[in-house]
Design a protein around this motif. Structure first.
Motif, short mmCIF file in Angstrom:
data_model
loop_
_atom_site.label_atom_id
_atom_site.label_comp_id
_atom_site.label_asym_id
_atom_site.label_seq_id
_atom_site.Cartn_x
_atom_site.Cartn_y
_atom_site.Cartn_z
N HIS A 103 -7.16 1.24 1.68
CA HIS A 103 -6.33 1.46 0.50
C HIS A 103 -4.89 1.01 0.75
N PHE A 104 -4.34 1.39 1.91
CA PHE A 104 -2.98 0.98 2.25
C PHE A 104 -2.87 -0.54 2.35
N LEU A 105 -3.82 -1.16 3.00
CA LEU A 105 -3.78 -2.62 3.16
C LEU A 105 -3.80 -3.32 1.80
N ARG A 106 -4.61 -2.78 0.89
CA ARG A 106 -4.76 -3.43 -0.42
C ARG A 106 -3.52 -3.23 -1.30
N THR A 107 -3.06 -1.98 -1.41
CA THR A 107 -1.96 -1.70 -2.34
C THR A 107 -0.64 -2.28 -1.84
N LYS A 108 -0.45 -2.36 -0.56
CA LYS A 108 0.79 -2.90 0.00
C LYS A 108 0.73 -4.41 0.24
N LYS A 109 -0.44 -5.00 -0.05
CA LYS A 109 -0.66 -6.42 0.23
C LYS A 109 -0.35 -6.73 1.70
N HIS A 110 -0.87 -5.89 2.56
CA HIS A 110 -0.62 -6.01 3.99
C HIS A 110 -1.77 -6.67 4.75
N ILE A 111 -2.55 -7.47 4.04
CA ILE A 111 -3.53 -8.30 4.71
C ILE A 111 -3.34 -9.74 4.25
N LEU A 112 -3.26 -10.64 5.23
CA LEU A 112 -3.09 -12.06 4.95
C LEU A 112 -4.24 -12.83 5.57
N VAL A 113 -4.64 -13.89 4.91
CA VAL A 113 -5.63 -14.81 5.48
C VAL A 113 -4.97 -16.17 5.59
N ASN A 114 -4.87 -16.66 6.81
CA ASN A 114 -4.18 -17.93 7.08
C ASN A 114 -2.76 -17.91 6.50
N ASN A 115 -2.09 -16.74 6.70
CA ASN A 115 -0.69 -16.52 6.30
C ASN A 115 -0.47 -16.49 4.79
N ALA A 116 -1.54 -16.31 4.02
CA ALA A 116 -1.41 -16.28 2.56
C ALA A 116 -1.93 -14.95 2.02
N ASN A 117 -1.29 -14.47 0.94
CA ASN A 117 -1.78 -13.27 0.27
C ASN A 117 -3.14 -13.54 -0.35
N VAL A 118 -3.98 -12.51 -0.39
CA VAL A 118 -5.35 -12.69 -0.87
C VAL A 118 -5.75 -11.52 -1.76
N THR A 119 -6.84 -11.72 -2.51
CA THR A 119 -7.44 -10.62 -3.27
C THR A 119 -8.58 -10.04 -2.45
N TRP A 120 -9.13 -8.95 -2.93
CA TRP A 120 -10.23 -8.28 -2.21
C TRP A 120 -11.50 -9.14 -2.22
N GLN A 121 -11.58 -10.09 -3.16
CA GLN A 121 -12.78 -10.93 -3.28
C GLN A 121 -12.60 -12.31 -2.64
N THR A 122 -11.47 -12.55 -2.00
CA THR A 122 -11.26 -13.83 -1.33
C THR A 122 -12.28 -14.01 -0.20
N PRO A 123 -12.98 -15.13 -0.14
CA PRO A 123 -13.94 -15.35 0.94
C PRO A 123 -13.24 -15.67 2.26
N HIS A 126 -7.61 -17.03 10.17
CA HIS A 126 -6.63 -16.21 10.88
C HIS A 126 -6.29 -15.02 10.00
N ILE A 127 -6.67 -13.82 10.43
CA ILE A 127 -6.45 -12.60 9.66
C ILE A 127 -5.24 -11.86 10.22
N THR A 128 -4.30 -11.51 9.35
CA THR A 128 -3.13 -10.72 9.74
C THR A 128 -3.18 -9.38 9.03
N LEU A 129 -3.09 -8.30 9.81
CA LEU A 129 -3.07 -6.95 9.27
C LEU A 129 -1.73 -6.32 9.63
N ILE A 130 -1.08 -5.74 8.63
CA ILE A 130 0.25 -5.16 8.82
C ILE A 130 0.19 -3.66 8.54
N PHE A 131 0.71 -2.87 9.48
CA PHE A 131 0.73 -1.42 9.31
C PHE A 131 2.15 -0.91 9.51
N ASP A 132 2.53 0.10 8.71
CA ASP A 132 3.83 0.71 8.91
C ASP A 132 3.67 2.19 9.27
#
Length: 290
Positions: free
Chosen positions: A33-53, A59-65
């Motif tokens: 939930h945090f990753l989705r609402t904060k847009k804290h997940i990137l794929v190849n340095n780009a913002n993505v939706t939950w349905q992005t393949p 390259h997956i980037t996960l950001i936590f605060d």
């Protein structure tokens, strides 16, 4: 803020971001939930939706605060007491000596967890425990992100733990499995007992390795991880471990139980990790006991 970068290995099938986090990595609902609402997940340095393949090589980037994982700190121990068997960005496996607790019972008590945290340079997390008297391979998580993922692997029996045990008596069968339910001993809080009515599921696979005079060297593989599981199962069947201070009357220099192998598939790289641990004191005990 903490950032984790993971390059996807050859995942078995095409996945969406949602499937990757939920089904493949088993990330808890709250963290997803945090990753989705904060847009804290990137794929190849780009913002993505939950349905992005996503696919192998992405390259997956996960950001936590701080809100996601509140900081936890414990006193550091002595890094020189750590015998490291395997380490990567997320995990560390060490060879625990007998006579040392996995973690302290009080905040200021120094145990293996404190030594491992000093070795890594940050607070680590216990994945599974070994009794104070038991030596061998033990796994710690280096961050709170990987902890529930590894815990799920443990709960679903995807982490193989094998022990050497020197037990009283002889075993006519080369292989057998104990399935006795294990519960607390109401008369001694330190001990566990076989409790067919109220105990928890416990499965121990036994393989006879070598028979000596009145004692037998065994390989024990766990499907579950109950407190004192191997010790209780063997003592219940009149094969108490040599040197067991709780379940045996036969003294030895140490409890003759050693976690000699730990293996699992790494959740991020899909690499098969197999670690073996040695113990001079177990070998010495084996030579002098029989």
């Amino acid at each position: 803020m903490t950032t984790y970068n993971i390059t996807l290995p050859n995942i078995p099938k095409a996945l969406t971001v949602k499937e990757l986090l939920e089904d493949h990595w088993l990330i808890p609902r709250k963290i997803r939930h945090f990753l989705r609402t904060k847009k804290h997940i990137l794929v190849n340095n780009a913002n993505v939706t939950w349905q992005t393949p996503v696919k192998a090589g992405d390259h997956i980037t996960l950001i936590f605060d701080q809100e996601d994982y509140p900081e936890k700190s414990i006193p550091f121990g002595d890094r020189k007491q750590v015998d490291c068997l395997y380490e990567d960005e997320h995990l560390i496996i060490v060879n625990k000596p007998e006579g040392m607790k996995t973690h302290g019972n009080e905040p200021t008590e120094i145990a293996l967890l404190n030594h491992v945290s000093a070795y890594v340079g940050l607070t680590c997390y216990v994945v599974h425990r070994l009794d104070m008297e038991t030596s061998g391979a033990i796994l710690f998580a280096k961050n709170p992100f990987v902890l529930p993922i590894i815990n799920r692997l443990l709960e679903t029996n995807q982490i193989s733990r094998q022990y050497w045990a020197l037990a009283e008596g002889t075993f006519p069968q080369e292989q057998l499995t104990y399935r006795d339910l294990i519960g607390r001993d109401r008369h001694d809080r330190r001990k566990r007992i076989v409790d067919s009515k109220h105990g928890q599921r416990a499965i121990t696979h036994i393989t006879r390795l070598k028979t000596f005079d009145k004692v037998t060297l065994l390989n024990c593989k766990l499907d579950t991880g109950r407190t004192h599981q191997i010790r209780v199962h063997l003592s219940h069947h009149r094969h108490a471990l040599i040197g067991d201070p709780l379940y045996s009357k036969k003294a030895a220099q140490r409890l003759m139980l050693h976690a000699h192998q730990l293996s699992f598939t790494h959740p991020f790289t899909l690499e098969k990790i197999t670690v073996k641990a040695e113990s001079d004191s177990f070998e010495k005990g084996l030579q002098t006991t029989h």
